[in-house]
Design a protein around this motif. Structure first.
Motif, mmCIF file in Angstrom:
data_model
loop_
_atom_site.group_PDB
_atom_site.id
_atom_site.type_symbol
_atom_site.label_atom_id
_atom_site.label_comp_id
_atom_site.label_asym_id
_atom_site.label_seq_id
_atom_site.Cartn_x
_atom_site.Cartn_y
_atom_site.Cartn_z
ATOM 1 N N ARG A 148 -20.188 87.449 49.290
ATOM 2 C CA ARG A 148 -20.754 86.039 49.276
ATOM 3 C C ARG A 148 -19.679 85.311 48.815
ATOM 4 O O ARG A 148 -19.510 84.248 49.773
ATOM 5 N N GLY A 149 -18.882 85.513 47.953
ATOM 6 C CA GLY A 149 -17.806 84.876 47.313
ATOM 7 C C GLY A 149 -16.485 84.846 48.198
ATOM 8 O O GLY A 149 -15.923 83.713 48.727
ATOM 9 N N ILE A 150 -16.269 86.073 48.912
ATOM 10 C CA ILE A 150 -15.286 86.169 49.802
ATOM 11 C C ILE A 150 -15.570 85.122 51.373
ATOM 12 O O ILE A 150 -14.829 84.608 51.598
ATOM 13 N N ILE A 151 -16.957 85.405 51.646
ATOM 14 C CA ILE A 151 -17.182 84.556 52.723
ATOM 15 C C ILE A 151 -17.048 82.937 52.281
ATOM 16 O O ILE A 151 -16.585 82.254 53.314
ATOM 17 N N THR A 152 -17.288 82.656 51.214
ATOM 18 C CA THR A 152 -17.299 81.226 50.889
ATOM 19 C C THR A 152 -15.790 80.821 51.197
ATOM 20 O O THR A 152 -15.514 79.956 51.558
ATOM 21 N N ALA A 153 -14.786 81.879 50.486
ATOM 22 C CA ALA A 153 -13.485 81.457 50.432
ATOM 23 C C ALA A 153 -13.129 81.144 52.139
ATOM 24 O O ALA A 153 -12.371 80.406 52.375
ATOM 25 N N VAL A 154 -13.600 82.065 52.915
ATOM 26 C CA VAL A 154 -13.089 81.869 54.386
ATOM 27 C C VAL A 154 -13.631 80.400 55.019
ATOM 28 O O VAL A 154 -12.870 79.876 55.760
ATOM 29 N N ILE A 155 -15.025 80.258 54.504
ATOM 30 C CA ILE A 155 -15.603 78.927 54.926
ATOM 31 C C ILE A 155 -14.629 77.920 54.639
ATOM 32 O O ILE A 155 -14.178 76.908 55.397
ATOM 33 N N LEU A 156 -14.397 77.935 53.267
ATOM 34 C CA LEU A 156 -13.598 76.769 52.816
ATOM 35 C C LEU A 156 -12.085 76.828 53.537
ATOM 36 O O LEU A 156 -11.654 75.574 53.646
ATOM 37 N N SER A 157 -11.615 77.817 53.687
ATOM 38 C CA SER A 157 -10.414 77.994 54.378
ATOM 39 C C SER A 157 -10.354 77.545 55.921
ATOM 40 O O SER A 157 -9.490 76.623 56.207
ATOM 41 N N ILE A 158 -11.687 77.872 56.720
ATOM 42 C CA ILE A 158 -11.436 76.977 57.785
ATOM 43 C C ILE A 158 -11.324 75.865 57.755
ATOM 44 O O ILE A 158 -11.016 74.904 58.731
ATOM 45 N N GLY A 159 -12.389 75.158 56.957
ATOM 46 C CA GLY A 159 -12.397 73.685 56.731
ATOM 47 C C GLY A 159 -11.001 73.125 56.463
ATOM 48 O O GLY A 159 -10.787 72.140 57.045
ATOM 49 N N ARG A 160 -10.376 73.550 55.596
ATOM 50 C CA ARG A 160 -8.880 73.105 55.366
ATOM 51 C C ARG A 160 -8.069 73.186 56.659
ATOM 52 O O ARG A 160 -7.239 72.356 57.130
ATOM 53 N N ILE A 161 -8.125 74.232 57.558
ATOM 54 C CA ILE A 161 -7.551 74.527 58.865
ATOM 55 C C ILE A 161 -7.810 73.342 59.742
ATOM 56 O O ILE A 161 -7.035 72.725 60.373
#
Lengths: 265, 254
Positions: free
Chosen positions: A178-191
């Motif tokens: 769950r935390g790893i997915i959150t990390a990916v979502i946050l990253s997509i937002g930044r990109i």
């Protein structure tokens, strides 16, 4: 009586903070959608297609580079490294990386990927630059979620004779997913939101990319050019349309990622 | 003391952080298919000793061990010891039930799977036999696919015992397995332990002296990292030789 007044003031402040947060979110969203939805049309999509495709490829390639490296780095820091000094040094480096303004990443990407490695202005140069930029987020969030996995899970697995790799792969990482997915979502937002670094590495050419070595113009850069340089007769309306599209893309990605996650659960 | 020796500790010393000595010169001879209770006040080293038997202390940094622990005539701290195989033969049940965040079936099948069993029918059989032997089959047979964390604490602990049994161990170590459970669940587990000793060597750490008296054949009394007395359980409780043992079991400290 005194305590009651204090309680009341505190409560009012808490509510005020919540209202300010919600109001600014919906205010901005509403304002953009109000002005932007009207601009959306079939032709608008056709015009923007190159930017949409460029943005998507940049997201995909950056995630492809950054996620494995970030997750493995977090696993190393959390599960393998025994030398506390080295961990502290790496964590310090990660936190410093996270604090650097994105234009500096852009400058680095321009000098290193675009010029030195001769990747030119391309999706590859931009994605590699962005991958380095989002690495701290992925490492930090993954580290936190690995820390949340109870030690008792690991003990239970080891006590059954599981090796460290098995315990990580079958117990620890799934529990931290769950935390790893959150990390990916946050990253997509930044990109999606990044402009400066992309401007300097991917370029500004408005054309359909033919691969990762093509240069191109992402939606954010397009938005910047519309507003800053008014590159068309109706630039401001188009800018709102582009912003609306960006918001929709982010929403779709977030929902899609969560859907994949729920499906796995 | 008769019976075949299953585990033997010889001059075992254990240090944390270089100098804190947690176990002092332990010599214990644990017999096959018996229940041995380890009792003593908090911090006396009984759990630490338990964890030396399946080398769970390896997970603790800066933990130094001297002496020998002989299991089936081999020193488990010697060379050429396969820890994976050791832990397969010496299972462990923890103080707090710790089922994995997966289905009841997958919890039990986890151990057999990591040891290479892939065939569905074999796994099905292991799951059923392990759950039956832990007397929880009837309670869960209709919901093997539900998440194990939805079970009650007592059921979770019996599930953890079933999980330990699923890899076909010879010894089961239990670290205060009922301390987090209600009295009824505790009774069920004690009942289970007395049935398991037919097939397994059981070593149980317990804070509850009545529990030790009820379920064990032999009892070792630990104090400050030393074994003060080790004898048949009835002797320890009815006729202790060492005054410190007597003080502890009559409740004067601890």
């Amino acid at each position: 009586m005194n305590t009651k007044i204090k309680d009341g003031i505190l409560l009012a402040l808490v509510y005020l903070a919540a209202i300010i947060t919600i109001a600014s979110l919906f205010g901005i969203l509403g304002y953009i959608l109000w002005n932007g939805l009207g601009a959306l049309s079939f032709n608008f999509f056709i015009d923007l297609a190159p930017s949409i495709v460029t943005t998507m490829i940049v997201i995909g390639v950056s995630i492809l580079f950054a996620v494995p490296v970030g997750i493995f780095a977090a696993i190393y820091l959390n599960e393998y490294s025994k030398n506390r000094k080295i961990v502290e040094l790496i964590n310090f480096a990660i936190d410093s990386l996270a604090g650097i303004p994105s234009i500096l990443y852009g400058l680095f990407g321009l000098v290193f990927f675009v010029i030195t490695l001769n990747f030119n202005w391309s999706i590859l140069s931009g994605s590699l630059t962005l991958a380095i930029m989002i690495l701290p987020v992925i490492i930090r969030v993954t580290q936190e979620s690995l820390k949340m996995v109870p030690i008792s899970f690991r003990e239970g697995s080891f006590a059954l004779g599981a090796s460290k790799v098995m315990t990580l792969g079958k117990i620890v990482i799934p529990s931290a997913s769950r935390g790893i997915i959150t990390a990916v979502i946050l990253s997509i937002g930044r990109i999606v939101g990044e402009t400066a670094a992309v401007f300097l590495t991917v370029g500004t050419v408005n054309k359909m990319p033919s691969g990762v070595f093509s240069s191109g113009r992402t939606l954010s850069v397009h938005l910047y050019l519309l507003v800053k340089e008014a590159i068309g007769p109706d630039a401001f309306n188009e800018a709102f349309g582009t912003a609306t599209l960006l918001i929709i893309i982010i929403l779709v990605i977030v929902l899609f990622t969560q859907l994949i996650f729920r499906g796995r659960k | 003391m008769d019976g075949k020796t299953k585990i033997k500790a010889e001059n075992l010393n254990l240090y944390y952080d270089g100098n804190k000595q947690a176990l002092k010169d332990i010599n214990l001879d644990l017999k096959e298919k018996e229940v041995t209770a380890l009792i003593g006040p908090s911090g006396c080293g009984k759990s630490t000793f338990l964890k030396t038997i399946n080398r769970m202390n390896d997970l603790i940094p800066n933990c130094k061990i001297e002496g020998k622990v002989i299991f089936d005539e081999k020193d488990i701290y010697g060379d050429n010891i396969d820890i994976i195989n050791l832990r397969k033969k010496i299972g462990m049940v923890f103080q707090k039930p710790n089922p994995f965040k997966m289905s009841i079936y997958d919890n039990i099948a986890y151990g057999p799977r990591i040891h290479g069993i892939k065939k569905k029918s074999t796994l099905d059989e292991i799951v059923e036999v392990s759950l039956r032997n832990s007397y929880i089959w009837d309670e869960v047979k209709d919901r093997l696919k539900t998440n194990a964390l939805s079970l009650s604490g007592g059921q979770q602990q019996r599930l953890c015992i079933a999980r330990a049994l699923a890899v076909d161990p010879e010894v089961v170590l239990m670290d205060e397995p009922t301390s987090a459970l209600d009295p009824i669940s505790t009774l069920k587990i004690e009942d289970l332990i007395s049935k398991l000793k037919k097939d397994y060597t059981i070593i149980i750490v317990t804070h509850n002296m009545q529990q030790g008296a009820r379920i064990s054949d032999k009892t070792a009394f630990f104090l400050n990292g030393e074994v003060i007395e080790y004898d048949l359980t009835e002797n320890i409780f009815m006729n202790p030789q060492n005054p410190k043992t007597e003080e502890y079991i009559t409740g004067r400290f601890g």
